[in-house]
Design an enzyme around this catalytic site. Structure first.
Site, PDB file in Angstrom:
ATOM      1  N   TYR A   1       0.836  -1.212   0.000  1.00 50.49           N
ATOM      2  CA  TYR A   1       0.000   0.000   0.000  1.00 50.49           C
ATOM      3  C   TYR A   1       0.869   1.260   0.000  1.00 50.49           C
ATOM      4  O   TYR A   1       0.594   2.205  -0.712  1.00 50.49           O
ATOM      5  CB  TYR A   1      -0.916  -0.004   1.235  1.00 50.49           C
TER       6      TYR A   1
ATOM      7  N   PHE B   1      -7.003  19.970 -24.629  1.00 47.80           N
ATOM      8  CA  PHE B   1      -7.764  18.737 -24.873  1.00 47.80           C
ATOM      9  C   PHE B   1      -9.103  18.840 -24.132  1.00 47.80           C
ATOM     10  O   PHE B   1      -9.214  19.538 -23.126  1.00 47.80           O
ATOM     11  CB  PHE B   1      -6.953  17.510 -24.416  1.00 47.80           C
ATOM     12  N   ASP B   2     -10.127  18.123 -24.628  1.00 50.31           N
ATOM     13  CA  ASP B   2     -11.495  18.197 -24.062  1.00 50.31           C
ATOM     14  C   ASP B   2     -11.549  18.081 -22.541  1.00 50.31           C
ATOM     15  O   ASP B   2     -12.240  18.841 -21.880  1.00 50.31           O
ATOM     16  CB  ASP B   2     -12.408  17.055 -24.546  1.00 50.31           C
TER      17      ASP B   2
ATOM     18  N   ASP C   1       1.113  19.483 -20.846  1.00 51.89           N
ATOM     19  CA  ASP C   1       0.314  18.263 -20.973  1.00 51.89           C
ATOM     20  C   ASP C   1       1.150  17.362 -21.871  1.00 51.89           C
ATOM     21  O   ASP C   1       1.233  17.560 -23.086  1.00 51.89           O
ATOM     22  CB  ASP C   1      -1.053  18.587 -21.601  1.00 51.89           C
TER      23      ASP C   1
ATOM     24  N   ALA D   1       1.040  14.107 -22.780  1.00 54.22           N
ATOM     25  CA  ALA D   1       0.516  12.819 -23.259  1.00 54.22           C
ATOM     26  C   ALA D   1       1.361  12.245 -24.409  1.00 54.22           C
ATOM     27  O   ALA D   1       1.657  11.057 -24.431  1.00 54.22           O
ATOM     28  CB  ALA D   1      -0.948  12.975 -23.681  1.00 54.22           C
TER      29      ALA D   1
ATOM     30  N   LYS E   1      -0.752   6.998 -23.731  1.00 52.43           N
ATOM     31  CA  LYS E   1      -0.271   7.329 -25.078  1.00 52.43           C
ATOM     32  C   LYS E   1       1.213   6.965 -25.178  1.00 52.43           C
ATOM     33  O   LYS E   1       1.558   5.815 -25.394  1.00 52.43           O
ATOM     34  CB  LYS E   1      -0.494   8.825 -25.358  1.00 52.43           C
TER      35      LYS E   1
ATOM     36  N   HIS F   1     -21.270  13.416 -27.999  1.00 54.60           N
ATOM     37  CA  HIS F   1     -20.806  12.492 -29.046  1.00 54.60           C
ATOM     38  C   HIS F   1     -20.603  11.065 -28.542  1.00 54.60           C
ATOM     39  O   HIS F   1     -20.670  10.123 -29.312  1.00 54.60           O
ATOM     40  CB  HIS F   1     -19.551  13.031 -29.752  1.00 54.60           C
TER      41      HIS F   1
HETATM   42  N1  F0G Z   1      -4.430  15.287 -22.800  1.00 54.20           N
HETATM   43  C1  F0G Z   1      -4.408  14.930 -24.102  1.00 54.20           C
HETATM   44  C2  F0G Z   1      -3.589  15.719 -25.060  1.00 54.20           C
HETATM   45  C3  F0G Z   1      -5.133  13.823 -24.542  1.00 54.20           C
HETATM   46  O1  F0G Z   1      -5.114  13.495 -25.831  1.00 54.20           O
HETATM   47  C4  F0G Z   1      -5.895  13.073 -23.599  1.00 54.20           C
HETATM   48  C5  F0G Z   1      -6.668  11.913 -24.019  1.00 54.20           C
HETATM   49  C6  F0G Z   1      -5.880  13.486 -22.253  1.00 54.20           C
HETATM   50  C7  F0G Z   1      -5.133  14.600 -21.889  1.00 54.20           C
HETATM   51  C8  F0G Z   1      -6.666  12.757 -21.195  1.00 54.20           C
HETATM   52  O2  F0G Z   1      -6.039  11.575 -20.867  1.00 54.20           O
HETATM   53  O3  F0G Z   1      -7.666   9.787 -21.529  1.00 54.20           O
HETATM   54  O4  F0G Z   1      -5.767   9.332 -19.973  1.00 54.20           O
HETATM   55  O5  F0G Z   1      -7.689  10.675 -19.217  1.00 54.20           O
HETATM   56  N2  F0G Z   1      -6.920  11.643 -25.216  1.00 54.20           N
HETATM   57  C9  F0G Z   1      -7.582  10.465 -25.737  1.00 54.20           C
HETATM   58  C10 F0G Z   1      -7.759  10.583 -27.232  1.00 54.20           C
HETATM   59  C11 F0G Z   1      -8.810  10.033 -25.025  1.00 54.20           C
HETATM   60  O6  F0G Z   1      -8.426   9.715 -27.826  1.00 54.20           O
HETATM   61  O7  F0G Z   1      -7.208  11.505 -27.842  1.00 54.20           O
HETATM   62  P1  F0G Z   1      -6.839  10.273 -20.373  1.00 54.20           P
END
Ligand code: F0G
Length: 458
Positions: free
Chosen positions: A72, A124-125, A215, A217, A258, A450
């Site tokens: 843990y 990102f969204d 960010d 990723a 990623k 979507h």
């Molecule tokens: N930042 C970027 C640039 C991303 O592309 C994503 C996720 C996230 C943050 C969030 O990360 O999914 O691990 O919570 N992108 C995916 C996509 C879902 O299909 O582009 P997560």
């Protein structure tokens, strides 16, 4: 003869995929209400929905899983990961989280307050979601070139530093907690950000006394583009370039799904101890104790190994050239694309593909459905459906571009699969004039529609 590049790995295990008939797909897509998220994965032959969490782990990652420490607190797997993050990013402090958006949730809980402004390059969204959820505003400062599908710019994901300085100048002091730079810029088409740009943004951040968060990723793919496109970096290792990128920032959020080639996981990495301590409290509330935060020990071990594999030049070269190969084939078939090609995906310009379908009929979603019907390929719409309705007027928001994203999972598909995808897209392109109408919404959610929207054919 110069030897061509080729994959720096061979295949040890395979997974069967089913090549369905057109009749089956007609039935399945109707049952799925023309929403590709509603399909079962067995109904998909080649899955290009996302490159997130869909990569193939290596034998070394799987063996690291066997030596995971599930304590843990203070697990050796945590320290393995801490060492790898320190080595590759130069950040001393880190918190594991279950994925990228969880890292955003924890870090933004400390940093973002109501009324704040967070400038960046096409957030990102989920990043935007976590900012707006806290009643703050995300301001997009991406360079104008990113809006034109065919304008060639080596770093089309860059921040427009004039736009950024404008925001910093006109926002009251203390209202900008940080600038966020996303590498590569997913929303703008997987486009990279140059080292020069990161350096300039960092200088502005210092000048105005705000933090810079990356960010990360797809940081390794970004480093590959810096190495191959930016002057002065050709001779450097990907890890050296990565460390330099992060050296200009105060911290990072990471979706490890990623570039770290794991199926689940994320983290926050920071330079400042005080901020790390503040974020730790939220990590414990939302994710788990600071030495596991939503990840099992075995998964942290696989992630530590994945960070090293994801930053190998030969691997990145074969990955990005595979994406490029798809782009080149589609382009030679005459298909309108976003150029230059992104690191993780090819984006089709659906408005110029299905020219007779009005935007009210969702041309990008219509095209995504056609690609599925033609060859069982699952892609994702990045257009009007994704853009949701205006929260006040409830009218559809029409974004600059109507795109279909073909995201390529890491180390999963072969060159022959890529050729199959190109053939499917070419067939749809050849019969594009026979596709005369699009789709209509039957049912939709208030936000993020979507994912669950139900559609019917017009
Ligand atoms: N930042 C970027 C640039 C991303 O592309 C994503 C996720 C996230 C943050 C969030 O990360 O999914 O691990 O919570 N992108 C995916 C996509 C879902 O299909 O582009 P997560």
């Amino acid at each position: 003869m110069e030897l061509p590049f080729s994959e720096p790995y061979k295949i040890k295990m395979v997974e069967a995929i089913y090549r369905s008939t057109r009749e089956e797909r007609e039935r399945w897509i109707r049952d799925a209400s023309f929403n590709l998220f509603n399909l079962r994965s067995e109904q998909v032959y080649i899955d290009l929905l996302t490159d997130s969490g869909t990569g193939a782990m290596s034998d070394r990652q799987w063996s690291a899983i066997m030596t995971g420490d599930e304590s843990y607190a203070g697990a050796s797997s945590f320290y393995n990961l801490k060492d790898a993050i320190w080595d590759i990013t130069g950040f001393q402090y880190f918190l594991p989280t279950h994925q990228g958006r969880a890292a955003e949730n924890v870090l933004f809980s400390v940093l973002v307050k109501e009324g704040d402004i967070v400038p960046g390059n096409s957030h990102f969204d989920t990043t935007k979601g976590h900012i707006e959820f806290r009643k703050a505003k995300a301001v997009d400062c991406t360079i104008e070139a990113s809006k034109s599908p065919s304008v060639w710019h080596p770093f089309k994901g860059n921040v427009d530093t004039e736009k950024l300085e404008d925001v910093l100048k006109t926002t009251p002091a203390g209202k900008v907690p940080f600038i966020i730079v996303t590498v590569t810029n997913n929303t703008a088409g997987g486009q990279p950000v140059s080292m020069e740009n990161i350096r300039e943004v960092s200088a502005l951040a210092k000048k105005y006394g705000v933090k810079l968060i990356i960010d990360g990723a797809r940081f390794a793919e970004n480093a590959y583009f810096i190495k191959t496109r930016e002057k002065g970096y050709a001779g450097m290792e990907i890890t050296e370039i990565s460390r330099e990128m992060f050296s200009y920032a105060d911290g990072m959020t990471m979706s490890s799904k990623k570039d770290a080639i794991v199926n689940m996981g994320g983290f926050i990495a920071l330079r400042d101890e005080k901020l790390y301590r503040q974020a730790s409290t939220y990590n414990i509330i939302y994710e788990g104790f600071i030495t596991y935060g939503g990840m099992s020990g075995r998964d942290m071990n696989a992630l530590a190994q994945g960070l090293y594999e994801g930053t190998e030049f030969r691997y990145l070269e074969s990955r990005i050239k595979q994406v490029e190969y798809l782009g080149t084939m589609l382009k030679s078939a005459g298909i309108p694309l976003i150029e230059p090609f992104g690191g993780h995906a090819i984006f089709i310009d659906a408005k110029n593909f299905l020219t007779s379908i009005p935007r009210e009929e969702f041309p990008a979603q219509t095209l995504a459905v056609e690609l599925y019907l033609e060859g069982g390929i699952r892609t994702v719409e990045i257009g009007t459906l994704l853009a949701d309705r205006d929260p006040l007027t409830r009218e559809n928001r029409f974004p600059e571009l109507e795109m279909v994203r073909l995201a390529i999972p890491r180390r999963v598909y072969t060159y022959r699969h890529i050729e199959y995808i190109a053939a499917v897209a070419s067939n749809v392109f050849d019969r594009r004039h026979s596709i005369k109408s699009g789709l209509k919404i039957k049912r939709e959610a208030q936000i993020m529609r979507h994912f669950t929207v139900e559609l019917e054919r017009l």
